[in-house]
Design an enzyme around this catalytic site. Structure first.
Site, PDB file in Angstrom:
ATOM      1  N   GLY A  31      21.333 118.657  61.280  1.00 34.05           N
ATOM      2  CA  GLY A  31      20.870 119.530  60.162  1.00 34.05           C
ATOM      3  C   GLY A  31      21.810 120.831  59.721  1.00 34.05           C
ATOM      4  N   ASP A  32      22.892 120.881  60.712  1.00 31.53           N
ATOM      5  CA  ASP A  32      24.107 122.112  60.635  1.00 31.53           C
ATOM      6  C   ASP A  32      25.313 121.299  60.901  1.00 31.53           C
ATOM      7  OD1 ASP A  32      24.982 124.674  60.739  1.00 31.53           O
ATOM      8  OD2 ASP A  32      22.882 125.413  61.160  1.00 31.53           O
TER       9      ASP A  32
END
Length: 478
Positions: free
Chosen positions: A266-267
């Site tokens: 997610g990053d």
């Protein structure tokens, strides 16, 4: 030579098959010449009559199994005490030829525990270390001097270590991060950093290899203030909407190799750092001599490789090659701001294959994250950034390059880059301000601040190796 601290979805099948074969070949055996004493080279673990063979910096004279210390692998019983007792009791043996702690098949629930020097944590296939979701299992620990944030201890933690290995034959560490993410999204942990899965501080000769990491509460792997680091054959998975689940974050480290890793996150898949604003400036420990190769990344909302935004201690001599990015927001994103100070320089990237990208090139000089009290006169230096031999399909925006007024980003070079645009592409393909550089054989045609220097020019990529790339590992047995 002794290294001391602080000197310390598939559309192009041909490319995919080639990369996969290269990774398999590499994981079986990397043929290198031993030019640095004290390092042995790695390959994937292999079962034999003697046990599980694996490659590590150092083999161990002694070994023990987690169950020897009362651990129960039912996924429900807390094994925090068992892990802590095991390492405490094994530490004297670590000083006598080293020791390894074997985590056998099972589900081993635990809170935070600390490693020791001359130590191997070996996670067998079928074994899962389950991170406790009880906050009290993660003590608060001192703030990092280059950041200043309050923080929980990581699940697996170590500081001031020499010769530490976390490896296995594809065992798993499961961070069980969902409860942490939910609380964060509800406004919790605004002033406290959530636990990481693995964090090693102030250490030398560190190896993390051949394991799977899933659902970290926050960052997955964070070596900080370390030297001589190998991170290899790691598979990291987190939901693409999970907050701050960076894959691998080398931070104020010297002589680091990251290779043959796969990250869905997610990053940022990899984020290169060296501290933030006045904290990083005062600590002044750069990240340097970093090699990243054969990375596969999926991160729709972040970068394949981010450099910064925490770069106040400086980042230099970074080599990135043979990277596959799929459904990722940007390839390499350089992030900084007024107040950061520090530098990002001598960055070299080549042989990228990209599919479904929002941006290919992205530099940001106005990143908004700041602690209180930053110095507006602390300007970052961004120069000598080199990209070559890249292809990208289904691109929305070729480049967004935003320097800083009166502090331009200079020495940008791009050569042999082809970007095929998506049906929903933006009309403005190159958005450039306060940057300077040159290009050659780049399509679509770059902005006027990056003029073409003709077909003969290629951007530089170093031909030498950083020391960690020439290491040789020992064949060990668990």
């Amino acid at each position: 030579i002794r290294f001391s601290f602080l000197d310390k979805e598939r559309e192009n099948s041909d490319i995919f098959i080639f990369l996969q074969m290269k990774m398999i070949q590499t994981s079986l055996c990397i043929l290198v010449v031993l030019t640095v004493s004290g390092f042995p080279m790695m390959e994937s673990s292999v079962e034999s009559k003697k046990g599980i063979e694996y490659m590590a910096m150092q083999c161990r004279k002694h070994k023990a199994v987690l169950t020897d210390f009362g651990a129960v692998g039912d996924g429900k019983t807390s094994n925090t005490k068992a892990f802590r007792d095991a390492i405490a009791k094994l530490t004297p043996q670590a000083a006598d030829g080293g020791v390894q702690l074997i985590v056998p098949p099972g589900n081993w629930l635990t809170g935070s525990f600390n490693l020791t020097s001359h130590f191997t944590l070996f996670i067998q296939q079928g074994a899962t270390i389950l991170a406790s979701q009880v906050e009290s299992e993660y003590p608060m620990i001192p703030r990092l001097p280059s950041y200043g944030d309050a923080r929980f201890a990581s699940l697996i933690y170590g500081t001031n270590l020499t010769d530490v290995v976390i490896t296995g034959n594809k065992g798993t560490i499961n961070g069980q991060g969902k409860s942490w993410w939910l609380k964060y999204r509800s406004g919790g942990f605004n002033l406290i950093s959530r636990p990481l899965l693995i964090e090693i501080l102030y250490s030398e000769n560190v190896q993390i290899s051949d394991i799977n990491l899933i659902d970290s509460p926050m960052w997955n792997i964070h070596p900080v203030y370390c030297t001589n680091v190998i991170i290899k054959n790691i598979k990291i998975d987190a939901p693409i909407d999970s907050p701050n689940t960076d894959g691998i974050n080398p931070d104020s480290c010297t002589n680091t190799l990251i290779e043959d890793c796969s990250v869905t996150s997610g990053d940022d898949c990899i984020a290169v750092k060296s501290g933030i604003d006045q904290y990083g400036i005062a600590t002044a420990i750069p990240t340097q001599q970093l090699s990243i190769r054969r990375l596969t990344c999926v991160s729709p909302d972040s970068a394949g490789i981010a450099i910064g935004s925490e770069m106040s201690g400086g980042i230099k001599d970074v080599r990135i090659e043979d990277v596959t990015l799929i459904n990722t927001q940007s390839a390499i994103r350089i992030k900084t701001a007024i107040g950061r100070g520090g530098y990002v320089k001598d960055i070299f990237a080549r042989r990228f294959t990209m599919k479904n990208m929002k941006y290919v090139f992205w530099m940001t000089g106005s990143y908004k994250l700041h602690p209180i009290g930053f110095d507006p006169n602390a300007l970052p230096e961004i120069r000598n950034i080199n990209y070559r031999d890249m292809t990208a399909d289904n691109v929305t925006i070729s480049a967004k390059l935003e320097g800083i007024k009166k502090d331009p980003f200079t020495g940008i070079c791009m050569s042999n880059v082809t970007m095929d645009l998506s049906p929903t592409t933006k009309k403005l393909q190159w958005n450039c301000t306060d940057v300077a550089g040159v290009t050659s054989r780049v399509k679509p045609e770059p902005c006027s601040l990056l003029p073409s220097k003709g077909p003969a020019m290629d951007c530089h990529f170093p031909t030498d190796k950083i020391p960690i790339e020439s290491v040789v590992l020992n064949k060990c047995t668990a």
